[in-house]
Design an enzyme around this catalytic site. Sequence first.
Site, PDB file in Angstrom:
ATOM      1  N   ASP A   1      -4.813  -6.752   5.668  1.00  0.00           N
ATOM      2  CA  ASP A   1      -6.072  -6.073   5.369  1.00  0.00           C
ATOM      3  C   ASP A   1      -7.133  -7.117   5.023  1.00  0.00           C
ATOM      4  O   ASP A   1      -8.267  -7.088   5.523  1.00  0.00           O
ATOM      5  CB  ASP A   1      -5.837  -5.122   4.181  1.00  0.00           C
ATOM      6  CG  ASP A   1      -6.976  -4.156   3.975  1.00  0.00           C
ATOM      7  OD1 ASP A   1      -7.884  -4.105   4.826  1.00  0.00           O
ATOM      8  OD2 ASP A   1      -6.976  -3.445   2.948  1.00  0.00           O
TER       9      ASP A   1
ATOM     10  N   LYS B   1       4.209 -14.938   1.695  1.00  0.00           N
ATOM     11  CA  LYS B   1       4.078 -15.652   0.415  1.00  0.00           C
ATOM     12  C   LYS B   1       5.507 -15.912  -0.073  1.00  0.00           C
ATOM     13  O   LYS B   1       5.918 -15.480  -1.161  1.00  0.00           O
ATOM     14  CB  LYS B   1       3.256 -14.782  -0.558  1.00  0.00           C
ATOM     15  CG  LYS B   1       2.845 -15.472  -1.837  1.00  0.00           C
ATOM     16  CD  LYS B   1       1.798 -16.545  -1.649  1.00  0.00           C
ATOM     17  CE  LYS B   1       1.506 -17.244  -2.968  1.00  0.00           C
ATOM     18  NZ  LYS B   1       0.721 -18.469  -2.826  1.00  0.00           N
TER      19      LYS B   1
ATOM     20  N   ASP C   1      -2.225 -17.956   1.444  1.00  0.00           N
ATOM     21  CA  ASP C   1      -3.394 -18.693   0.927  1.00  0.00           C
ATOM     22  C   ASP C   1      -3.822 -19.778   1.924  1.00  0.00           C
ATOM     23  O   ASP C   1      -5.016 -19.992   2.167  1.00  0.00           O
ATOM     24  CB  ASP C   1      -3.138 -19.269  -0.479  1.00  0.00           C
ATOM     25  CG  ASP C   1      -1.691 -19.633  -0.728  1.00  0.00           C
ATOM     26  OD1 ASP C   1      -0.867 -19.436   0.188  1.00  0.00           O
ATOM     27  OD2 ASP C   1      -1.373 -20.130  -1.816  1.00  0.00           O
TER      28      ASP C   1
ATOM     29  N   ASP D   1     -10.314  -8.793   7.757  1.00  0.00           N
ATOM     30  CA  ASP D   1     -11.746  -8.762   7.437  1.00  0.00           C
ATOM     31  C   ASP D   1     -12.329 -10.171   7.452  1.00  0.00           C
ATOM     32  O   ASP D   1     -13.459 -10.385   7.905  1.00  0.00           O
ATOM     33  CB  ASP D   1     -11.977  -8.117   6.058  1.00  0.00           C
ATOM     34  CG  ASP D   1     -12.221  -6.621   6.197  1.00  0.00           C
ATOM     35  OD1 ASP D   1     -11.807  -6.054   7.226  1.00  0.00           O
ATOM     36  OD2 ASP D   1     -12.833  -6.022   5.284  1.00  0.00           O
TER      37      ASP D   1
ATOM     38  N   TYR E   1       0.806  -1.219   0.000  1.00  0.00           N
ATOM     39  CA  TYR E   1       0.000   0.000   0.000  1.00  0.00           C
ATOM     40  C   TYR E   1       0.844   1.276   0.000  1.00  0.00           C
ATOM     41  O   TYR E   1       0.348   2.350  -0.308  1.00  0.00           O
ATOM     42  CB  TYR E   1      -0.953   0.029   1.211  1.00  0.00           C
ATOM     43  CG  TYR E   1      -2.057  -1.009   1.141  1.00  0.00           C
ATOM     44  CD1 TYR E   1      -2.229  -1.794   0.006  1.00  0.00           C
ATOM     45  CD2 TYR E   1      -2.925  -1.203   2.201  1.00  0.00           C
ATOM     46  CE1 TYR E   1      -3.235  -2.745  -0.062  1.00  0.00           C
ATOM     47  CE2 TYR E   1      -3.934  -2.147   2.135  1.00  0.00           C
ATOM     48  CZ  TYR E   1      -4.080  -2.922   1.006  1.00  0.00           C
ATOM     49  OH  TYR E   1      -5.080  -3.859   0.942  1.00  0.00           O
TER      50      TYR E   1
END
Length: 370
Positions: free
Chosen positions: A264, A208, A240, A268, A159
Amino acid sequence: MSRVTLSSCPPVTYLENTLKAKIVLLPGDGIGPEVVNEAVRVLDVIAQQGGHTFEYETHLLGGCSIDAHGSSLTDKTLKACQQSNAVLLGAVGGPRWDDPKAKDRPERGLLALRKGLQVFANLRPVKVHPALIDASPLKPEKLRGVDIIVVRELTGGLYFGAKKRESFGGHERAIDTLEYQDYEVQRVVELAFRLAATRRKKVTSVDKANVLESSRLWRQIATCLGEQHNDFTLEHMLVDTAAMRLVTNPAAFDVLVTENMFGDILTDEASVLAGSMGMLPSASLGNGGPGLYEPIHGSAPDIAGKGSANPIGTILSAALLLRYSLKLEPEAQAIEKAVDAVITDGCRTADLGGSLKTTQMTDEIIKRIS
Ligand code: NAD
Protein backbone atom coordinates in the site's frame (compact mmCIF):
# COMPACT_ATOMS: atom_id res chain seq x y z
CA MET A 1 6.17 -27.37 -2.22
CA SER A 2 3.19 -27.88 -4.48
CA ARG A 3 2.82 -25.07 -6.97
CA VAL A 4 -0.23 -22.90 -7.22
CA THR A 5 -1.25 -22.50 -10.84
CA LEU A 6 -3.20 -19.47 -11.85
CA SER A 7 -5.92 -20.24 -14.32
CA SER A 8 -7.37 -17.61 -16.60
CA CYS A 9 -10.56 -15.65 -15.96
CA PRO A 10 -14.01 -17.29 -16.26
CA PRO A 11 -15.15 -18.41 -19.69
CA VAL A 12 -16.14 -15.73 -22.11
CA THR A 13 -18.13 -16.64 -25.21
CA TYR A 14 -16.07 -16.70 -28.40
CA LEU A 15 -17.56 -16.74 -31.87
CA GLU A 16 -14.84 -17.04 -34.50
CA ASN A 17 -12.45 -14.23 -33.54
CA THR A 18 -14.99 -12.14 -31.66
CA LEU A 19 -15.91 -12.29 -28.02
CA LYS A 20 -18.93 -11.64 -25.81
CA ALA A 21 -18.23 -10.60 -22.23
CA LYS A 22 -20.12 -9.20 -19.27
CA ILE A 23 -18.48 -6.25 -17.56
CA VAL A 24 -19.83 -4.85 -14.30
CA LEU A 25 -19.31 -1.09 -13.90
CA LEU A 26 -18.97 0.35 -10.40
CA PRO A 27 -18.55 4.11 -11.00
CA GLY A 28 -18.65 4.89 -7.25
CA ASP A 29 -18.28 8.43 -5.90
CA GLY A 30 -16.75 11.80 -6.81
CA ILE A 31 -14.99 11.72 -10.18
CA GLY A 32 -15.55 7.93 -10.38
CA PRO A 33 -18.62 8.15 -12.67
CA GLU A 34 -16.88 10.75 -14.90
CA VAL A 35 -13.80 8.62 -15.55
CA VAL A 36 -15.62 5.28 -15.85
CA ASN A 37 -17.87 6.84 -18.48
CA GLU A 38 -14.76 7.75 -20.52
CA ALA A 39 -13.28 4.24 -20.23
CA VAL A 40 -16.57 2.80 -21.50
CA ARG A 41 -16.42 5.09 -24.54
CA VAL A 42 -12.97 3.65 -25.30
CA LEU A 43 -14.14 0.05 -24.71
CA ASP A 44 -17.04 0.68 -27.09
CA VAL A 45 -14.61 1.72 -29.84
CA ILE A 46 -12.55 -1.42 -29.21
CA ALA A 47 -15.71 -3.57 -29.32
CA GLN A 48 -16.88 -1.95 -32.54
CA GLN A 49 -13.49 -2.31 -34.27
CA GLY A 50 -13.03 -5.97 -33.25
CA GLY A 51 -16.66 -7.09 -33.57
CA HIS A 52 -16.80 -7.88 -29.84
CA THR A 53 -19.84 -7.51 -27.60
CA PHE A 54 -19.33 -6.04 -24.14
CA GLU A 55 -22.48 -6.16 -22.03
CA TYR A 56 -22.36 -3.64 -19.18
CA GLU A 57 -24.24 -3.79 -15.91
CA THR A 58 -23.91 -0.78 -13.60
CA HIS A 59 -24.12 -1.02 -9.79
CA LEU A 60 -23.54 1.21 -6.79
CA LEU A 61 -20.50 0.87 -4.52
CA GLY A 62 -19.20 3.04 -1.69
CA GLY A 63 -20.82 6.26 -0.49
CA CYS A 64 -23.53 6.29 -3.17
CA SER A 65 -24.53 2.76 -2.11
CA ILE A 66 -24.68 3.80 1.57
CA ASP A 67 -27.02 6.64 0.56
CA ALA A 68 -29.24 4.45 -1.61
CA HIS A 69 -29.22 1.12 0.25
CA GLY A 70 -27.69 1.77 3.68
CA SER A 71 -24.72 -0.45 2.82
CA SER A 72 -21.43 0.28 1.01
CA LEU A 73 -21.67 -3.08 -0.81
CA THR A 74 -24.97 -4.91 -1.20
CA ASP A 75 -25.23 -8.67 -1.75
CA LYS A 76 -26.81 -7.96 -5.14
CA THR A 77 -23.80 -5.91 -6.29
CA LEU A 78 -21.31 -8.48 -5.04
CA LYS A 79 -23.20 -11.29 -6.76
CA ALA A 80 -23.33 -9.37 -10.05
CA CYS A 81 -19.55 -8.83 -9.83
CA GLN A 82 -18.90 -12.49 -9.03
CA GLN A 83 -20.95 -13.54 -12.05
CA SER A 84 -19.21 -11.18 -14.46
CA ASN A 85 -16.08 -11.58 -16.56
CA ALA A 86 -14.54 -8.41 -15.16
CA VAL A 87 -15.32 -5.41 -12.97
CA LEU A 88 -14.36 -1.82 -13.78
CA LEU A 89 -14.39 0.52 -10.77
CA GLY A 90 -14.02 4.32 -10.54
CA ALA A 91 -13.35 5.36 -6.94
CA VAL A 92 -15.17 5.48 -3.64
CA GLY A 93 -15.30 7.90 -0.72
CA GLY A 94 -15.65 11.57 0.03
CA PRO A 95 -16.02 14.00 2.91
CA ARG A 96 -19.74 13.38 3.38
CA TRP A 97 -19.10 9.76 4.42
CA ASP A 98 -15.99 10.54 6.49
CA ASP A 99 -17.50 10.27 9.99
CA PRO A 100 -15.08 7.86 11.77
CA LYS A 101 -17.93 6.73 14.04
CA ALA A 102 -20.21 5.75 11.13
CA LYS A 103 -21.25 2.08 11.08
CA ASP A 104 -20.35 1.73 7.43
CA ARG A 105 -17.81 3.58 5.30
CA PRO A 106 -17.18 3.58 1.53
CA GLU A 107 -13.76 1.87 1.87
CA ARG A 108 -15.40 -1.01 3.73
CA GLY A 109 -17.37 -1.81 0.59
CA LEU A 110 -14.17 -1.86 -1.44
CA LEU A 111 -12.37 -4.19 1.01
CA ALA A 112 -15.43 -6.49 1.08
CA LEU A 113 -15.54 -6.50 -2.72
CA ARG A 114 -11.87 -7.50 -2.98
CA LYS A 115 -12.42 -10.26 -0.43
CA GLY A 116 -15.65 -11.39 -2.14
CA LEU A 117 -13.92 -11.61 -5.52
CA GLN A 118 -10.89 -13.31 -3.90
CA VAL A 119 -8.54 -11.00 -5.74
CA PHE A 120 -5.36 -11.58 -3.78
CA ALA A 121 -2.91 -9.64 -5.93
CA ASN A 122 -2.99 -5.97 -6.84
CA LEU A 123 -0.86 -5.06 -9.84
CA ARG A 124 0.25 -1.51 -10.47
CA PRO A 125 2.36 -0.92 -13.55
CA VAL A 126 4.45 2.26 -13.28
CA LYS A 127 6.05 3.60 -16.45
CA VAL A 128 7.37 7.09 -16.96
CA HIS A 129 6.50 8.61 -20.31
CA PRO A 130 9.54 10.55 -21.63
CA ALA A 131 7.34 13.61 -22.29
CA LEU A 132 6.21 13.66 -18.65
CA ILE A 133 9.62 13.33 -17.03
CA ASP A 134 9.49 16.97 -15.96
CA ALA A 135 6.13 16.44 -14.21
CA SER A 136 7.83 14.15 -11.68
CA PRO A 137 9.58 15.57 -8.62
CA LEU A 138 12.59 13.30 -9.34
CA LYS A 139 15.55 14.30 -11.47
CA PRO A 140 15.14 13.24 -15.15
CA GLU A 141 18.27 11.03 -15.07
CA LYS A 142 16.73 8.91 -12.29
CA LEU A 143 13.55 8.34 -14.30
CA ARG A 144 14.85 7.15 -17.66
CA GLY A 145 13.94 3.52 -18.28
CA VAL A 146 11.57 3.18 -15.32
CA ASP A 147 9.19 0.28 -16.02
CA ILE A 148 8.01 -1.42 -12.84
CA ILE A 149 5.10 -3.64 -11.89
CA VAL A 150 4.40 -3.54 -8.17
CA VAL A 151 2.46 -6.59 -6.96
CA ARG A 152 0.79 -6.04 -3.61
CA GLU A 153 -0.73 -8.92 -1.65
CA LEU A 154 -4.32 -7.77 -1.18
CA THR A 155 -6.40 -10.07 1.00
CA GLY A 156 -4.10 -10.96 3.90
CA GLY A 157 -1.43 -9.45 6.12
CA LEU A 158 -1.81 -6.59 8.56
CA TYR A 159 -5.03 -5.19 7.09
CA PHE A 160 -6.95 -8.44 7.50
CA GLY A 161 -5.44 -9.91 10.71
CA ALA A 162 -7.34 -9.94 14.00
CA LYS A 163 -7.81 -6.50 15.59
CA LYS A 164 -8.55 -5.69 19.19
CA ARG A 165 -9.10 -2.64 21.33
CA GLU A 166 -9.16 -2.90 25.13
CA SER A 167 -8.89 -0.74 28.23
CA PHE A 168 -7.06 -1.81 31.34
CA GLY A 169 -5.29 -0.09 34.22
CA GLY A 170 -6.51 3.28 32.94
CA HIS A 171 -4.82 2.77 29.56
CA GLU A 172 -6.08 1.94 26.08
CA ARG A 173 -4.48 -0.85 24.11
CA ALA A 174 -4.87 -1.53 20.37
CA ILE A 175 -3.69 -4.68 18.61
CA ASP A 176 -3.36 -5.42 14.88
CA THR A 177 -2.12 -8.80 13.72
CA LEU A 178 0.14 -9.48 10.74
CA GLU A 179 -0.61 -13.04 9.77
CA TYR A 180 0.10 -15.07 6.62
CA GLN A 181 -0.45 -18.65 5.67
CA ASP A 182 2.09 -20.25 3.35
CA TYR A 183 -0.32 -20.61 0.41
CA GLU A 184 -1.26 -16.91 0.57
CA VAL A 185 2.39 -15.96 0.07
CA GLN A 186 3.03 -18.65 -2.49
CA ARG A 187 0.22 -17.68 -4.87
CA VAL A 188 1.15 -13.99 -4.98
CA VAL A 189 4.91 -14.58 -5.38
CA GLU A 190 4.14 -17.16 -8.06
CA LEU A 191 2.08 -14.53 -9.88
CA ALA A 192 5.06 -12.14 -9.67
CA PHE A 193 7.25 -14.76 -11.40
CA ARG A 194 4.59 -15.23 -14.11
CA LEU A 195 4.57 -11.50 -14.78
CA ALA A 196 8.36 -11.31 -14.75
CA ALA A 197 8.46 -14.13 -17.32
CA THR A 198 6.96 -11.72 -19.87
CA ARG A 199 9.38 -8.94 -18.91
CA ARG A 200 12.99 -8.75 -17.70
CA LYS A 201 12.78 -11.88 -15.51
CA LYS A 202 13.68 -10.07 -12.32
CA VAL A 203 11.65 -10.36 -9.11
CA THR A 204 12.33 -8.24 -6.04
CA SER A 205 10.61 -9.72 -2.98
CA VAL A 206 10.20 -7.06 -0.32
CA ASP A 207 9.84 -7.96 3.36
CA LYS A 208 11.04 -7.10 6.87
CA ALA A 209 12.63 -10.47 7.59
CA ASN A 210 15.13 -9.03 10.07
CA VAL A 211 12.23 -8.29 12.47
CA LEU A 212 8.98 -10.03 11.50
CA GLU A 213 8.23 -13.76 11.66
CA SER A 214 5.64 -13.40 8.87
CA SER A 215 8.39 -11.91 6.69
CA ARG A 216 10.69 -14.84 7.44
CA LEU A 217 7.97 -17.18 6.15
CA TRP A 218 7.51 -14.86 3.14
CA ARG A 219 11.24 -14.96 2.36
CA GLN A 220 11.44 -18.73 2.79
CA ILE A 221 8.63 -19.26 0.28
CA ALA A 222 10.01 -16.68 -2.17
CA THR A 223 13.42 -18.40 -1.98
CA CYS A 224 11.83 -21.78 -2.67
CA LEU A 225 9.96 -20.42 -5.71
CA GLY A 226 13.15 -18.71 -6.85
CA GLU A 227 14.88 -22.12 -6.90
CA GLN A 228 12.12 -23.36 -9.22
CA HIS A 229 12.76 -20.41 -11.55
CA ASN A 230 16.53 -20.55 -11.83
CA ASP A 231 16.68 -18.55 -15.05
CA PHE A 232 15.18 -15.59 -13.15
CA THR A 233 16.91 -13.10 -10.88
CA LEU A 234 15.31 -13.12 -7.44
CA GLU A 235 16.44 -10.52 -4.95
CA HIS A 236 15.20 -10.03 -1.39
CA MET A 237 15.00 -6.48 -0.12
CA LEU A 238 13.99 -5.05 3.24
CA VAL A 239 11.02 -2.70 2.94
CA ASP A 240 12.96 0.31 4.26
CA THR A 241 15.67 -0.24 1.63
CA ALA A 242 13.01 -0.69 -1.07
CA ALA A 243 11.39 2.63 -0.09
CA MET A 244 14.78 4.32 -0.55
CA ARG A 245 15.70 2.54 -3.81
CA LEU A 246 12.34 3.43 -5.40
CA VAL A 247 13.45 7.04 -5.43
CA THR A 248 17.23 6.63 -5.76
CA ASN A 249 17.32 3.94 -8.48
CA PRO A 250 13.78 3.10 -9.66
CA ALA A 251 14.93 1.86 -13.09
CA ALA A 252 16.59 -1.13 -11.39
CA PHE A 253 13.21 -2.69 -10.49
CA ASP A 254 11.26 -5.00 -12.77
CA VAL A 255 8.57 -6.85 -10.73
CA LEU A 256 8.36 -5.98 -7.04
CA VAL A 257 6.16 -8.19 -4.83
CA THR A 258 5.25 -7.54 -1.22
CA GLU A 259 2.89 -7.77 1.76
CA ASN A 260 -0.40 -5.84 1.86
CA MET A 261 0.56 -2.80 3.99
CA PHE A 262 4.12 -2.56 2.64
CA GLY A 263 2.58 -2.65 -0.85
CA ASP A 264 0.00 0.00 0.00
CA ILE A 265 2.77 2.40 0.97
CA LEU A 266 5.27 1.47 -1.77
CA THR A 267 2.68 1.66 -4.56
CA ASP A 268 1.80 5.23 -3.62
CA GLU A 269 5.49 6.10 -3.48
CA ALA A 270 6.03 4.51 -6.91
CA SER A 271 3.05 6.41 -8.35
CA VAL A 272 4.87 9.71 -7.79
CA LEU A 273 7.44 8.63 -10.39
CA ALA A 274 4.83 8.90 -13.17
CA GLY A 275 4.05 12.54 -12.44
CA SER A 276 0.30 12.43 -11.73
CA MET A 277 -2.04 10.19 -9.75
CA GLY A 278 -4.49 10.52 -12.65
CA MET A 279 -2.26 8.49 -15.01
CA LEU A 280 -1.92 5.13 -13.31
CA PRO A 281 -4.08 2.01 -13.63
CA SER A 282 -4.35 -1.08 -11.47
CA ALA A 283 -5.59 -4.64 -11.75
CA SER A 284 -6.58 -6.91 -8.88
CA LEU A 285 -6.43 -10.57 -9.81
CA GLY A 286 -7.27 -13.87 -8.18
CA ASN A 287 -7.20 -17.51 -9.09
CA GLY A 288 -9.42 -17.53 -12.15
CA GLY A 289 -12.40 -15.39 -11.06
CA PRO A 290 -13.27 -11.96 -12.45
CA GLY A 291 -10.53 -9.35 -12.14
CA LEU A 292 -11.17 -5.92 -10.61
CA TYR A 293 -9.76 -2.93 -12.50
CA GLU A 294 -9.52 0.63 -11.17
CA PRO A 295 -7.34 3.73 -11.41
CA ILE A 296 -5.04 4.20 -8.42
CA HIS A 297 -6.46 7.62 -7.57
CA GLY A 298 -9.35 8.31 -5.21
CA SER A 299 -12.65 10.11 -5.78
CA ALA A 300 -10.97 13.56 -5.95
CA PRO A 301 -13.87 15.49 -4.34
CA ASP A 302 -12.02 18.77 -5.01
CA ILE A 303 -12.55 18.44 -8.78
CA ALA A 304 -15.69 16.23 -8.92
CA GLY A 305 -18.37 17.51 -11.30
CA LYS A 306 -16.03 19.95 -13.04
CA GLY A 307 -15.30 17.75 -16.05
CA SER A 308 -11.56 18.26 -15.55
CA ALA A 309 -10.45 14.84 -14.21
CA ASN A 310 -7.75 13.00 -16.12
CA PRO A 311 -9.41 9.82 -17.48
CA ILE A 312 -6.13 8.10 -18.42
CA GLY A 313 -5.76 5.99 -15.23
CA THR A 314 -9.22 4.49 -15.81
CA ILE A 315 -8.73 4.08 -19.57
CA LEU A 316 -5.44 2.24 -18.94
CA SER A 317 -7.27 0.12 -16.32
CA ALA A 318 -9.71 -0.85 -19.09
CA ALA A 319 -6.65 -1.88 -21.17
CA LEU A 320 -5.51 -4.13 -18.29
CA LEU A 321 -9.06 -5.59 -18.19
CA LEU A 322 -8.76 -6.49 -21.87
CA ARG A 323 -5.30 -8.01 -21.28
CA TYR A 324 -5.84 -10.05 -18.12
CA SER A 325 -9.57 -10.88 -18.03
CA LEU A 326 -10.52 -11.04 -21.71
CA LYS A 327 -7.13 -12.07 -23.15
CA LEU A 328 -7.39 -9.35 -25.82
CA GLU A 329 -3.70 -8.41 -25.89
CA PRO A 330 -3.65 -6.54 -29.25
CA GLU A 331 -6.67 -4.49 -28.14
CA ALA A 332 -4.98 -3.70 -24.79
CA GLN A 333 -1.86 -2.57 -26.65
CA ALA A 334 -3.93 -0.43 -29.04
CA ILE A 335 -5.24 1.56 -26.06
CA GLU A 336 -1.79 1.84 -24.44
CA LYS A 337 -0.24 3.04 -27.71
CA ALA A 338 -3.01 5.63 -28.16
CA VAL A 339 -2.40 6.94 -24.63
CA ASP A 340 1.35 7.11 -25.32
CA ALA A 341 0.61 9.02 -28.53
CA VAL A 342 -1.64 11.64 -26.90
CA ILE A 343 1.02 12.35 -24.28
CA THR A 344 3.73 12.56 -26.96
CA ASP A 345 1.50 14.94 -28.94
CA GLY A 346 1.19 17.28 -25.95
CA CYS A 347 -2.45 16.60 -24.93
CA ARG A 348 -2.74 17.53 -21.25
CA THR A 349 -5.53 17.73 -18.68
CA ALA A 350 -5.24 20.22 -15.80
CA ASP A 351 -3.33 17.83 -13.49
CA LEU A 352 -0.60 17.68 -16.19
CA GLY A 353 -0.55 21.44 -16.61
CA GLY A 354 -2.92 21.59 -19.60
CA SER A 355 -6.46 22.69 -20.29
CA LEU A 356 -8.14 19.67 -21.93
CA LYS A 357 -11.38 18.58 -20.33
CA THR A 358 -12.00 14.93 -19.41
CA THR A 359 -14.07 14.18 -22.52
CA GLN A 360 -11.64 16.02 -24.83
CA MET A 361 -8.74 13.88 -23.60
CA THR A 362 -10.80 10.76 -24.36
CA ASP A 363 -11.69 12.15 -27.82
CA GLU A 364 -7.95 12.51 -28.53
CA ILE A 365 -7.25 8.94 -27.35
CA ILE A 366 -10.11 7.52 -29.44
CA LYS A 367 -8.81 9.35 -32.55
CA ARG A 368 -5.51 7.50 -32.13
CA ILE A 369 -6.89 3.98 -31.62
CA SER A 370 -6.32 2.13 -34.87
P1 NAD B 1 -7.43 11.48 -4.44
O1 NAD B 1 -6.64 10.50 -5.24
O2 NAD B 1 -8.90 11.41 -4.61
O3 NAD B 1 -6.94 12.98 -4.79
C1 NAD B 1 -5.63 13.44 -4.52
C2 NAD B 1 -5.32 14.64 -5.44
O4 NAD B 1 -5.13 14.13 -6.77
C3 NAD B 1 -6.48 15.63 -5.51
O5 NAD B 1 -5.95 16.93 -5.62
C4 NAD B 1 -7.21 15.26 -6.79
O6 NAD B 1 -7.88 16.34 -7.40
C5 NAD B 1 -6.06 14.73 -7.66
N1 NAD B 1 -6.55 13.70 -8.57
C6 NAD B 1 -6.88 12.42 -8.25
N2 NAD B 1 -7.29 11.78 -9.34
C7 NAD B 1 -7.23 12.66 -10.36
C8 NAD B 1 -7.56 12.57 -11.75
N3 NAD B 1 -8.03 11.47 -12.33
N4 NAD B 1 -7.37 13.68 -12.50
C9 NAD B 1 -6.87 14.82 -11.97
N5 NAD B 1 -6.56 14.95 -10.67
C10 NAD B 1 -6.73 13.88 -9.88
O7 NAD B 1 -7.03 11.27 -2.91
P2 NAD B 1 -7.64 11.93 -1.60
O8 NAD B 1 -8.00 13.36 -1.87
O9 NAD B 1 -6.70 11.60 -0.53
O10 NAD B 1 -8.98 11.13 -1.32
C11 NAD B 1 -10.27 11.57 -1.70
C12 NAD B 1 -11.26 10.47 -1.37
O11 NAD B 1 -10.99 9.32 -2.17
C13 NAD B 1 -11.21 10.02 0.08
O12 NAD B 1 -12.52 9.80 0.53
C14 NAD B 1 -10.44 8.71 0.02
O13 NAD B 1 -10.79 7.83 1.06
C15 NAD B 1 -10.88 8.17 -1.33
N6 NAD B 1 -9.94 7.22 -1.96
C16 NAD B 1 -10.51 6.19 -2.61
C17 NAD B 1 -9.70 5.29 -3.28
C18 NAD B 1 -10.36 4.17 -4.04
O14 NAD B 1 -11.53 4.26 -4.33
N7 NAD B 1 -9.63 3.13 -4.41
C19 NAD B 1 -8.32 5.44 -3.27
C20 NAD B 1 -7.76 6.55 -2.60
C21 NAD B 1 -8.59 7.44 -1.95
